[in-house]
Design a protein around this motif. Sequence first.
Motif, PDB file in Angstrom:
ATOM      1  N   ARG A 348       0.852  -1.195   0.000  1.00 23.50           N
ATOM      2  CA  ARG A 348       0.000   0.000   0.000  1.00 23.50           C
ATOM      3  C   ARG A 348       0.885   1.240   0.000  1.00 23.50           C
ATOM      4  N   HIS A 349       0.642   2.105  -0.982  1.00 21.74           N
ATOM      5  CA  HIS A 349       1.393   3.356  -1.092  1.00 21.74           C
ATOM      6  C   HIS A 349       2.904   3.102  -1.102  1.00 21.74           C
ATOM      7  N   GLY A 350       3.285   2.038  -1.807  1.00 28.63           N
ATOM      8  CA  GLY A 350       4.697   1.750  -1.984  1.00 28.63           C
ATOM      9  C   GLY A 350       5.370   1.085  -0.802  1.00 28.63           C
ATOM     10  N   ILE A 351       4.597   0.605   0.180  1.00 29.52           N
ATOM     11  CA  ILE A 351       5.172  -0.020   1.368  1.00 29.52           C
ATOM     12  C   ILE A 351       4.538  -1.395   1.591  1.00 29.52           C
ATOM     13  N   MET A 352       5.384  -2.398   1.864  1.00 30.14           N
ATOM     14  CA  MET A 352       4.904  -3.720   2.243  1.00 30.14           C
ATOM     15  C   MET A 352       5.139  -3.925   3.737  1.00 30.14           C
ATOM     16  N   LYS A 353       4.076  -4.208   4.448  1.00 26.29           N
ATOM     17  CA  LYS A 353       4.159  -4.511   5.874  1.00 26.29           C
ATOM     18  C   LYS A 353       4.286  -6.023   6.037  1.00 26.29           C
ATOM     19  N   LEU A 354       5.383  -6.471   6.665  1.00 31.03           N
ATOM     20  CA  LEU A 354       5.578  -7.911   6.822  1.00 31.03           C
ATOM     21  C   LEU A 354       4.620  -8.481   7.859  1.00 31.03           C
ATOM     22  N   LYS A 355       4.235  -9.716   7.647  1.00 26.10           N
ATOM     23  CA  LYS A 355       3.329 -10.381   8.566  1.00 26.10           C
ATOM     24  C   LYS A 355       4.121 -11.053   9.684  1.00 26.10           C
ATOM     25  N   GLN A 356       3.424 -11.435  10.745  1.00 25.53           N
ATOM     26  CA  GLN A 356       4.095 -11.961  11.932  1.00 25.53           C
ATOM     27  C   GLN A 356       3.983 -13.474  12.069  1.00 25.53           C
ATOM     28  N   GLN A 357       3.388 -14.136  11.080  1.00 31.66           N
ATOM     29  CA  GLN A 357       3.355 -15.594  11.122  1.00 31.66           C
ATOM     30  C   GLN A 357       4.782 -16.142  11.008  1.00 31.66           C
ATOM     31  N   PRO A 358       5.048 -17.286  11.616  1.00 36.90           N
ATOM     32  CA  PRO A 358       6.417 -17.813  11.614  1.00 36.90           C
ATOM     33  C   PRO A 358       6.873 -18.266  10.233  1.00 36.90           C
ATOM     34  N   GLY A 359       8.187 -18.339  10.075  1.00 37.82           N
ATOM     35  CA  GLY A 359       8.765 -18.755   8.803  1.00 37.82           C
ATOM     36  C   GLY A 359       8.557 -17.708   7.728  1.00 37.82           C
ATOM     37  N   LEU A 360       8.281 -18.163   6.529  1.00 40.53           N
ATOM     38  CA  LEU A 360       7.994 -17.231   5.436  1.00 40.53           C
ATOM     39  C   LEU A 360       6.703 -16.452   5.680  1.00 40.53           C
ATOM     40  N   GLY A 361       5.804 -17.014   6.493  1.00 39.74           N
ATOM     41  CA  GLY A 361       4.526 -16.355   6.742  1.00 39.74           C
ATOM     42  C   GLY A 361       3.589 -16.413   5.549  1.00 39.74           C
ATOM     43  N   LEU A 362       3.800 -17.388   4.668  1.00 39.86           N
ATOM     44  CA  LEU A 362       3.014 -17.507   3.444  1.00 39.86           C
ATOM     45  C   LEU A 362       2.299 -18.854   3.416  1.00 39.86           C
ATOM     46  N   THR A 363       1.034 -18.839   3.002  1.00 41.02           N
ATOM     47  CA  THR A 363       0.251 -20.059   2.862  1.00 41.02           C
ATOM     48  C   THR A 363      -0.030 -20.290   1.392  1.00 41.02           C
ATOM     49  N   LEU A 364       0.384 -21.441   0.891  1.00 46.50           N
ATOM     50  CA  LEU A 364       0.171 -21.749  -0.519  1.00 46.50           C
ATOM     51  C   LEU A 364      -1.313 -21.941  -0.813  1.00 46.50           C
ATOM     52  N   SER A 365      -1.725 -21.451  -1.977  1.00 46.39           N
ATOM     53  CA  SER A 365      -3.107 -21.605  -2.413  1.00 46.39           C
ATOM     54  C   SER A 365      -3.275 -22.950  -3.111  1.00 46.39           C
ATOM     55  N   THR A 366      -4.158 -23.764  -2.603  1.00 48.30           N
ATOM     56  CA  THR A 366      -4.433 -25.059  -3.237  1.00 48.30           C
ATOM     57  C   THR A 366      -4.960 -24.863  -4.649  1.00 48.30           C
ATOM     58  N   ALA A 367      -5.796 -23.869  -4.836  1.00 49.55           N
ATOM     59  CA  ALA A 367      -6.358 -23.611  -6.161  1.00 49.55           C
ATOM     60  C   ALA A 367      -5.267 -23.217  -7.153  1.00 49.55           C
ATOM     61  N   ALA A 368      -4.315 -22.401  -6.713  1.00 53.03           N
ATOM     62  CA  ALA A 368      -3.232 -21.995  -7.601  1.00 53.03           C
ATOM     63  C   ALA A 368      -2.331 -23.173  -7.950  1.00 53.03           C
ATOM     64  N   LEU A 369      -2.058 -24.056  -6.985  1.00 57.04           N
ATOM     65  CA  LEU A 369      -1.252 -25.246  -7.267  1.00 57.04           C
ATOM     66  C   LEU A 369      -1.949 -26.137  -8.291  1.00 57.04           C
ATOM     67  N   GLU A 370      -3.241 -26.271  -8.169  1.00 57.29           N
ATOM     68  CA  GLU A 370      -3.985 -27.095  -9.139  1.00 57.29           C
ATOM     69  C   GLU A 370      -3.993 -26.421 -10.512  1.00 57.29           C
ATOM     70  N   LYS A 371      -4.033 -25.105 -10.531  1.00 56.91           N
ATOM     71  CA  LYS A 371      -4.116 -24.361 -11.792  1.00 56.91           C
ATOM     72  C   LYS A 371      -2.786 -24.332 -12.526  1.00 56.91           C
ATOM     73  N   TYR A 372      -1.685 -24.094 -11.793  1.00 60.95           N
ATOM     74  CA  TYR A 372      -0.392 -23.882 -12.436  1.00 60.95           C
ATOM     75  C   TYR A 372       0.609 -25.018 -12.205  1.00 60.95           C
ATOM     76  N   GLY A 373       0.337 -25.912 -11.267  1.00 69.11           N
ATOM     77  CA  GLY A 373       1.334 -26.877 -10.847  1.00 69.11           C
ATOM     78  C   GLY A 373       1.209 -28.228 -11.535  1.00 69.11           C
ATOM     79  N   GLN A 374       2.360 -28.826 -11.818  1.00 65.65           N
ATOM     80  CA  GLN A 374       2.448 -30.201 -12.278  1.00 65.65           C
ATOM     81  C   GLN A 374       3.312 -30.959 -11.284  1.00 65.65           C
ATOM     82  N   ARG A 375       2.761 -31.979 -10.647  1.00 64.60           N
ATOM     83  CA  ARG A 375       3.494 -32.724  -9.627  1.00 64.60           C
ATOM     84  C   ARG A 375       4.652 -33.500 -10.286  1.00 64.60           C
ATOM     85  N   ILE A 376       5.852 -33.306  -9.761  1.00 62.75           N
ATOM     86  CA  ILE A 376       7.045 -33.957 -10.295  1.00 62.75           C
ATOM     87  C   ILE A 376       7.481 -35.112  -9.402  1.00 62.75           C
ATOM     88  N   VAL A 377       7.510 -34.853  -8.102  1.00 59.52           N
ATOM     89  CA  VAL A 377       7.924 -35.863  -7.117  1.00 59.52           C
ATOM     90  C   VAL A 377       6.870 -35.916  -6.018  1.00 59.52           C
TER      91      VAL A 377
END
Length: 377
Positions: A348-377
């Motif tokens: 927002r307005h050129g600034i990213m506020k980091l989140k406080q969840q542990p690690g990367l703080g990112l949750t993968l979208s199941t829908a996006a994995l199904e849309k763009y992902g091909q399982r390799i292993v």
Amino acid sequence: MKITRIEVFALRAPPPERPHWTSHFIVPTANEILVRLHTDEGIDGFGLATSYTPIDFAIKAWKGGLAEQIVGEDALAPERLYQKLFGLTTSRTANERGWSREALIRISAAVDIACWDIVGKAAGLPLYRLFGGFRDEVPAYVTCGYYREGKDNAELRDEMQMLVAQGHTGFKAKAGGLPLAQDIERMALMREVIGDRAQFMVDPNRAWDLATAIEAARLLEPLNPRWLEEPVRWEDDRRALKLLAQKTRIPLSGGESEMTSYGCRAMLEEQAIQILQFDCTMMGGFTEGRKLAALCELNHVQVAPHHDCFIHAHIVAASPAGCIVEAFTDPERDPLQAELYEDPPAIRHGIMKLKQQPGLGLTLSTAALEKYGQRIV
């Protein structure tokens, strides 16, 4: 904490009808390897490997048994695992199995990021705090001004006006794909639209010879660029950057195209760049990215990593050398930034506020994995 299982996905998206060109190559819409590590303590983490070349070489390595080198290793020892995987680049094992050097460099980066995600979750802290916690928000700029078939200055003006209306305060423009006079006209138009207060960066993607770069820098100086990124051709870029730095007041940046942290170190040793732009998803992961950030701090060079703003925000926020992150807010140009994560940090307005969840703080979208992902292993 032992790694017990690995999931690997190839993330791809078809190119748009009008591909996005830099000065001399089409930028892939999505072209990444996603690695998810599972442990015996129920904590999992993920990392990404980005490539502008085909990712088939990395897929081949995974299908050729590379996971055997990782399962059973300690997820809380990322430095040790990174050194093991990077060490394969000069091993008989890799040669016998057909694992290319580039594949191993990319994959080791993704695995390293996944390990650090696990470390952060085990510690209960976001990675930027584990890495130093210098700040909890970072500036972000948007990369724009790509060349596209039939794109004229009227369309370019519309694009920049749209980005200004979205609230961006930093803009990086593509250059080097047209004769210099036309490119300068494009840059002037962009600066006019975004105004004098906005940060403005110029990226020719190594398009110019030294003489052209010197003349371009002279013509760009009135536009007050924040930096000029990778302006000179690849074959002698470190020396040419040093010569260019003697001819311009515009800060120079580079590092995105380096294959290793050693290459980035060599750039710093030339004392030609003021901003280093390594990419933890293309080489080194966080293990090497943290070392480079520390080296930048000690050499009075700023850190502005290439690509993947949500991942690199942890490196930029952690260090006094941290400068800014790169964002792609056009879903047609980068659908993964728009869709891969559920509720990522907002810009927002050129600034990213980091989140406080542990690690990367990112949750993968199941829908996006199904849309763009091909399982390799």
